[in-house]
Write a protein that holds these residues in place. Structure first.
Motif, PDB file in Angstrom:
ATOM      1  N   HIS A  64       0.836  -1.205   0.000  1.00  0.00           N
ATOM      2  CA  HIS A  64       0.000   0.000   0.000  1.00  0.00           C
ATOM      3  C   HIS A  64       0.871   1.255   0.000  1.00  0.00           C
ATOM      4  N   ARG A  65       1.888   1.281   0.840  1.00  0.00           N
ATOM      5  CA  ARG A  65       2.791   2.440   0.899  1.00  0.00           C
ATOM      6  C   ARG A  65       3.542   2.621  -0.418  1.00  0.00           C
ATOM      7  N   LEU A  66       3.953   1.511  -1.034  1.00  0.00           N
ATOM      8  CA  LEU A  66       4.663   1.598  -2.310  1.00  0.00           C
ATOM      9  C   LEU A  66       3.760   2.149  -3.412  1.00  0.00           C
ATOM     10  N   ALA A  67       2.515   1.691  -3.458  1.00  0.00           N
ATOM     11  CA  ALA A  67       1.587   2.200  -4.469  1.00  0.00           C
ATOM     12  C   ALA A  67       1.397   3.706  -4.296  1.00  0.00           C
ATOM     13  N   ARG A  68       1.265   4.137  -3.066  1.00  0.00           N
ATOM     14  CA  ARG A  68       1.105   5.573  -2.803  1.00  0.00           C
ATOM     15  C   ARG A  68       2.384   6.323  -3.179  1.00  0.00           C
ATOM     16  N   ALA A  69       3.539   5.779  -2.799  1.00  0.00           N
ATOM     17  CA  ALA A  69       4.824   6.433  -3.081  1.00  0.00           C
ATOM     18  C   ALA A  69       5.110   6.502  -4.578  1.00  0.00           C
ATOM     19  N   LEU A  70       4.640   5.512  -5.321  1.00  0.00           N
ATOM     20  CA  LEU A  70       4.843   5.476  -6.769  1.00  0.00           C
ATOM     21  C   LEU A  70       3.719   6.178  -7.527  1.00  0.00           C
ATOM     22  N   GLU A  71       2.757   6.725  -6.767  1.00  0.00           N
ATOM     23  CA  GLU A  71       1.605   7.423  -7.344  1.00  0.00           C
ATOM     24  C   GLU A  71       0.943   6.560  -8.409  1.00  0.00           C
ATOM     25  N   SER A  72       0.659   5.326  -8.026  1.00  0.00           N
ATOM     26  CA  SER A  72       0.113   4.353  -8.963  1.00  0.00           C
ATOM     27  C   SER A  72      -0.773   3.373  -8.216  1.00  0.00           C
ATOM     28  N   GLU A  73      -1.461   2.572  -8.974  1.00  0.00           N
ATOM     29  CA  GLU A  73      -2.183   1.435  -8.424  1.00  0.00           C
ATOM     30  C   GLU A  73      -1.300   0.216  -8.586  1.00  0.00           C
ATOM     31  N   LEU A  74      -1.548  -0.781  -7.784  1.00  0.00           N
ATOM     32  CA  LEU A  74      -0.856  -2.059  -7.929  1.00  0.00           C
ATOM     33  C   LEU A  74      -1.886  -3.089  -8.341  1.00  0.00           C
ATOM     34  N   ASP A  75      -1.690  -3.661  -9.523  1.00  0.00           N
ATOM     35  CA  ASP A  75      -2.565  -4.726 -10.004  1.00  0.00           C
ATOM     36  C   ASP A  75      -1.892  -6.059  -9.723  1.00  0.00           C
ATOM     37  N   LEU A  76      -2.586  -6.922  -8.979  1.00  0.00           N
ATOM     38  CA  LEU A  76      -2.083  -8.264  -8.692  1.00  0.00           C
ATOM     39  C   LEU A  76      -3.068  -9.279  -9.242  1.00  0.00           C
ATOM     40  N   LYS A  77      -2.542 -10.279  -9.899  1.00  0.00           N
ATOM     41  CA  LYS A  77      -3.363 -11.408 -10.325  1.00  0.00           C
ATOM     42  C   LYS A  77      -2.721 -12.643  -9.717  1.00  0.00           C
ATOM     43  N   ILE A  78      -3.439 -13.248  -8.793  1.00  0.00           N
ATOM     44  CA  ILE A  78      -2.919 -14.409  -8.080  1.00  0.00           C
ATOM     45  C   ILE A  78      -3.691 -15.640  -8.526  1.00  0.00           C
ATOM     46  N   THR A  79      -2.937 -16.659  -8.931  1.00  0.00           N
ATOM     47  CA  THR A  79      -3.545 -17.935  -9.295  1.00  0.00           C
ATOM     48  C   THR A  79      -2.942 -19.010  -8.399  1.00  0.00           C
ATOM     49  N   GLY A  80      -3.386 -20.218  -8.558  1.00  0.00           N
ATOM     50  CA  GLY A  80      -2.843 -21.309  -7.757  1.00  0.00           C
ATOM     51  C   GLY A  80      -1.398 -21.636  -8.077  1.00  0.00           C
ATOM     52  N   THR A  81      -0.921 -21.176  -9.222  1.00  0.00           N
ATOM     53  CA  THR A  81       0.447 -21.511  -9.619  1.00  0.00           C
ATOM     54  C   THR A  81       1.322 -20.296  -9.884  1.00  0.00           C
ATOM     55  N   GLY A  82       0.857 -19.109  -9.544  1.00  0.00           N
ATOM     56  CA  GLY A  82       1.714 -17.957  -9.793  1.00  0.00           C
ATOM     57  C   GLY A  82       1.067 -16.639  -9.443  1.00  0.00           C
ATOM     58  N   LEU A  83       1.785 -15.576  -9.761  1.00  0.00           N
ATOM     59  CA  LEU A  83       1.337 -14.232  -9.467  1.00  0.00           C
ATOM     60  C   LEU A  83       1.860 -13.306 -10.552  1.00  0.00           C
ATOM     61  N   ARG A  84       1.023 -12.384 -10.972  1.00  0.00           N
ATOM     62  CA  ARG A  84       1.431 -11.329 -11.893  1.00  0.00           C
ATOM     63  C   ARG A  84       1.221 -10.017 -11.176  1.00  0.00           C
ATOM     64  N   ALA A  85       2.216  -9.138 -11.188  1.00  0.00           N
ATOM     65  CA  ALA A  85       2.134  -7.846 -10.521  1.00  0.00           C
ATOM     66  C   ALA A  85       2.497  -6.752 -11.501  1.00  0.00           C
ATOM     67  N   GLU A  86       1.776  -5.635 -11.402  1.00  0.00           N
ATOM     68  CA  GLU A  86       2.057  -4.516 -12.293  1.00  0.00           C
ATOM     69  C   GLU A  86       1.561  -3.224 -11.655  1.00  0.00           C
ATOM     70  N   PHE A  87       2.376  -2.188 -11.760  1.00  0.00           N
ATOM     71  CA  PHE A  87       1.985  -0.835 -11.415  1.00  0.00           C
ATOM     72  C   PHE A  87       1.716  -0.127 -12.741  1.00  0.00           C
ATOM     73  N   PRO A  88       0.466  -0.113 -13.215  1.00  0.00           N
ATOM     74  CA  PRO A  88       0.208   0.494 -14.519  1.00  0.00           C
ATOM     75  C   PRO A  88       0.480   1.989 -14.485  1.00  0.00           C
ATOM     76  N   ILE A  89       0.991   2.504 -15.576  1.00  0.00           N
ATOM     77  CA  ILE A  89       1.267   3.930 -15.698  1.00  0.00           C
ATOM     78  C   ILE A  89       0.003   4.589 -16.227  1.00  0.00           C
ATOM     79  N   ALA A  90      -0.475   5.591 -15.498  1.00  0.00           N
ATOM     80  CA  ALA A  90      -1.698   6.285 -15.901  1.00  0.00           C
ATOM     81  C   ALA A  90      -1.482   6.995 -17.224  1.00  0.00           C
ATOM     82  N   SER A  91      -2.508   6.951 -18.061  1.00  0.00           N
ATOM     83  CA  SER A  91      -2.383   7.632 -19.351  1.00  0.00           C
ATOM     84  C   SER A  91      -3.029   8.983 -19.340  1.00  0.00           C
TER      85      SER A  91
END
Length: 101
Positions: free
Chosen positions: A74-101
């Protein structure tokens, strides 16, 4: 010349192990932090200050050596002025801080 460890293979049964999955998740989050931090040219020290953390923790996080807590994310998302998108599955995780357009 190819890389030193290019012939290493990971057996499928290891890929499904909880340690392998957790390590992959740590690496994915660390890569997402690194990718988002470097776009505007923010240093690890500056990000740490913004997030109320230390440069060492940011370095270890980006290197996949730290399992981040939800408050840290949460602190990192705020510090990076971004959202953090996480996709968690049973076999992995995808993470991304999308850049606002």
């Amino acid at each position: 010349m190819t890389g030193y460890h290019t012939k290493w293979t990971v057996p499928d049964e290891h890929r499904e192990g909880p340690e392998y999955v957790e390590a992959g998740a740590r690496i994915a989050v660390g890569q997402a932090v690194y990718d988002r931090r470097t776009v505007p040219g923010i240093s690890q020290a500056a990000l740490a200050k913004r997030a109320g953390s230390t440069q060492t923790l940011i370095s270890r996080l980006e290197g996949g050596a730290v399992t981040p807590t939800l408050p840290l994310l949460h602190r990192l998302a705020r510090a990076l002025e971004s959202e953090l998108d996480l996709k968690i599955t049973g076999t992995g995780l995808r993470a991304e801080f999308p850049i606002a357009s």
